[in-house]
Design a protein around this motif. Sequence first.
Motif, short mmCIF file in Angstrom:
data_model
loop_
_atom_site.label_atom_id
_atom_site.label_comp_id
_atom_site.label_asym_id
_atom_site.label_seq_id
_atom_site.Cartn_x
_atom_site.Cartn_y
_atom_site.Cartn_z
N ARG A 76 30.97 -4.53 11.84
CA ARG A 76 29.78 -5.05 12.52
C ARG A 76 30.13 -6.25 13.40
O ARG A 76 29.51 -6.45 14.44
N ILE A 77 31.11 -7.03 12.99
CA ILE A 77 31.58 -8.12 13.85
C ILE A 77 32.21 -7.55 15.11
O ILE A 77 31.96 -8.03 16.22
N ALA A 78 33.01 -6.50 14.96
CA ALA A 78 33.62 -5.85 16.13
C ALA A 78 32.54 -5.29 17.05
O ALA A 78 32.65 -5.39 18.28
N ALA A 79 31.49 -4.71 16.48
CA ALA A 79 30.42 -4.14 17.29
C ALA A 79 29.66 -5.20 18.07
O ALA A 79 29.00 -4.89 19.07
N ARG A 80 29.77 -6.45 17.65
CA ARG A 80 29.11 -7.55 18.36
C ARG A 80 30.01 -8.17 19.43
O ARG A 80 29.68 -9.20 19.99
N GLY A 81 31.13 -7.53 19.68
CA GLY A 81 31.95 -7.96 20.81
C GLY A 81 33.13 -8.81 20.47
O GLY A 81 33.58 -9.62 21.29
N VAL A 82 33.68 -8.66 19.26
CA VAL A 82 34.85 -9.43 18.82
C VAL A 82 36.01 -8.46 18.61
O VAL A 82 35.90 -7.50 17.85
N ALA A 83 37.12 -8.72 19.29
CA ALA A 83 38.32 -7.90 19.12
C ALA A 83 39.50 -8.82 18.88
O ALA A 83 39.47 -10.01 19.23
N ARG A 173 33.57 -9.46 24.05
CA ARG A 173 33.22 -10.71 24.72
C ARG A 173 34.20 -11.80 24.29
O ARG A 173 34.48 -12.72 25.04
N LEU A 174 34.67 -11.69 23.06
CA LEU A 174 35.60 -12.65 22.48
C LEU A 174 36.85 -11.91 22.04
O LEU A 174 36.77 -10.92 21.32
N LEU A 175 38.02 -12.40 22.47
CA LEU A 175 39.29 -11.77 22.13
C LEU A 175 40.16 -12.79 21.41
O LEU A 175 40.43 -13.87 21.93
N LEU A 176 40.60 -12.44 20.20
CA LEU A 176 41.45 -13.32 19.40
C LEU A 176 42.86 -12.75 19.37
O LEU A 176 43.06 -11.58 19.01
#
Length: 259
Positions: A76-83, A173-176
């Motif tokens: 669900r975190i990934a689905a919110r734009g976090v990779a 939206r956010l890439l770590l």
Amino acid sequence: MSAAALKIESLGIRFGGLLALDEVSIDIAPRSIHAVIGPNGAGKSTLVNLVTGIYAPTTGRVILDGEVLTGLPTHRIAARGVARTFQNTELFTELSARENVLIGLHRHLGYGLLASTLRLPSFYRAERDAARRADELLALVGLEAQGGTAAGDLALGQQRRLELARALAVGPRLLLLDEPAAGLRAAEAEGLSSVLLRLRDELGLTLLLIDHVMRVVMGVSERITVLNYGRKLAEGTPEEVRRNPDVIAAYLGGSPHGA
């Protein structure tokens, strides 16, 4: 892809008697590259694992664009734009570079089981769109000529870029990025820096970068946070961090001039 603003508030975690991260707070501006550095064991990867939901924090929370991520499962975190990427390359080495990126695009495919089974027009249309998008992402990271090459046959620097392309396939939206420059030669590290700047400038992404390669960190970051023994030691611009005596003693080594 829209920009992200990440707030890490008093984030901490214990593993038994070990305090791995001690109430660390970081604000990461939208459309920026924010680096986190520190000695081995400082808590850098633990921080990334907390942001992405792999670990549940003992204290604090993570907020992305005003939405609390803490407590959500990783998918669900990934689905919110976090990779994210990992320290060790996690590629399907027998598959081509293009196929590795297509795997990352799976949740964007616009057909269901029926269309896939019956090979309906929507299936072929979605497959063509995915292949075109995969090639666009490979070109973005400088691998347009390696689409048909097996991932295991790529040089390490190319594999790192392929991991970036696959992470971008999620539509973040956010890439770590967890040590993307580890093991790279100077020319490869320079090429990686150029790609990271393109992701920020052309896609408007927010990047959280962890790395020990100071050439990359100092060259691309607007701000740097320094961790030491799980605590926040310093934060500032690259020049401020470079000259901070506490950082020099804890991590960079030597004198401010030598650093």
